[in-house]
Design an enzyme around this catalytic site. Structure first.
Site, mmCIF file in Angstrom:
data_model
loop_
_atom_site.group_PDB
_atom_site.id
_atom_site.type_symbol
_atom_site.label_atom_id
_atom_site.label_comp_id
_atom_site.label_asym_id
_atom_site.label_seq_id
_atom_site.Cartn_x
_atom_site.Cartn_y
_atom_site.Cartn_z
ATOM 1 N N THR A 1 -0.597 4.411 0.164
ATOM 2 C CA THR A 1 -1.528 5.438 0.378
ATOM 3 C C THR A 1 -0.841 6.684 1.147
ATOM 4 O O THR A 1 -1.068 7.885 0.853
ATOM 5 C CB THR A 1 -2.881 4.934 1.304
ATOM 6 O OG1 THR A 1 -3.435 4.348 0.413
ATOM 7 C CG2 THR A 1 -3.526 6.149 1.896
ATOM 8 N N CYS B 1 0.719 -1.250 0.133
ATOM 9 C CA CYS B 1 0.218 0.098 -0.001
ATOM 10 C C CYS B 1 0.838 1.305 -0.046
ATOM 11 O O CYS B 1 1.811 1.481 0.762
ATOM 12 C CB CYS B 1 -0.958 0.051 1.218
ATOM 13 S SG CYS B 1 -1.898 1.550 1.151
#
EC number: 1.7.1.7
Length: 345
Positions: free
Chosen positions: A188, A186
């Site tokens: 993000t 990830c």
């Protein structure tokens, strides 16, 4: 007006569990199975509360077959067809109590999920999975799913703060997925600057959920069995793993051979790879928030399962917990500057 919360927030890498006096003679005495009765569905579930993430490389039917043999759980990824589900249910009915149907928050997702649950009524778990569980649209979607499936146990997320955990539970969810940006594939946090250190998120969200008789899943940030133990120690009822289950025979995709090394592909569900595969590409208004990696092929997942469960049993013996249920009550975290001796890596 911008503000700074000056309270230090911690991740699994920032702490260790302090050992405590124990009456246990052997790791074999430790009971890892939990029994839960869920607030909104009123359903009861028994099993070892480790969940394979609903990512299309790891949340596979093949993975579910092996996991269910250990009374462990698999959140099946949402890209299987209705026929795939029917075939799985026909051939592996013994697995159905240990799997969830996954869905996004779109109308098409809801329609597909409804068809699957109608065709396979033995499945009693729903995993509602969006990147940002803070949107009003998602809260309304949880309410809608609860109204349509009053007796199914609903997992919903992801969020990282207590007030949103409470909101989702009061909207009909039973188990809240906790974690924004901590996953191994990830991105993000680097793309958006948004996130929350996982240990602190779990401690705070568990407190909010348990006050309402709800439950939480710690989703992301685990790199080893010790991190899984820390998540349970912090108050997580379930721990969801993606990266730790990647690279196995039961994962989707072919084994790649490169320079004499066997590899398997693993990617985040907001990566370029996933969006090209399932949505025809990355929409011009958004950025990829995941990476694609080639993971060394690890063989059958059975060995990894035994390693994780063995680590959990050992943690419990070190802190004097005869049952996994007792681990959070026996957990004292100490802040550290180093996790382990790095002479040999």
């Amino acid at each position: 007006m911008p503000r700074i919360d000056a309270d230090l927030k911690l991740d699994f890498k920032d702490v260790l569990l302090r050992p405590k006096r124990s009456s246990l003679k052997s790791r074999s005495e430790v009971d890892l199975e939990r029994t839960f009765t869920f607030r909104n569905s009123k359903q009861t579930y028994s099993g070892i509360p480790v969940i394979v993430a609903n990512m299309d490389t790891v949340g596979t039917f093949e993975m579910a077959v092996v996991m269910s043999q250990h009374a462990m759980f698999t959140a099946i990824h949402k890209h299987y067809s209705l026929d795939d589900w029917k075939h799985f249910a026909e051939n592996h009915p013994e697995c159905l109590q240990h799997v969830a149907v996954s869905s996004g928050s779109g109308q098409n997702d809801l329609e597909k999920m409804s068809l699957i649950l109608e065709a396979v009524p033995q499945v009693k778990f729903i995993c509602l999975d969006v990147a940002n569980g803070y949107s009003e649209h998602f809260v309304e979607f949880v309410k809608l799913v609860r109204s349509k499936f009053p007796e199914h146990t609903i997992m919903a997320g992801n969020v990282v703060t207590g007030e949103m955990v409470e909101e989702l539970i009061l909207s009909g969810a039973d188990i809240i997925k906790v974690g924004v940006g901590p996953g191994s594939v990830c991105t993000t946090r680097t793309k958006t600057g948004v996130g929350y250190p996982q240990l602190s998120a779990v401690i705070e969200c568990a407190d909010s959920a348990h006050g309402l008789k709800g439950h939480i899943i710690s989703d992301g940030s685990c790199t080893c069995p010790g991190d899984v133990a820390k998540a349970f120690g912090a108050g997580a009822d379930f721990v969801m793993l993606g990266g730790m289950f990647s690279g196995h025979t039961e994962c989707a995709g072919e084994v790649i051979e490169r320079n004499g090394q066997k590899l398997k592909l693993f990617y985040g569900m907001s990566s370029d790879t996933a969006m090209k595969k399932h949505a025809g590409g990355v929409a011009e208004y958004r950025a990829s928030e995941g990476k694609t990696v080639e993971v060394p092929y690890k063989g059958d997942v059975e060995n990894t399962i035994l390693d994780i469960l063995g680590g959990l049993r050992s943690t419990c013996t070190y802190v004097g917990a005869a049952k996994l249920k007792e681990l959070s009550r026996r957990a004292t975290f100490i802040r550290v500057t180093q996790q382990h001796n790095t002479v040999f890596g």
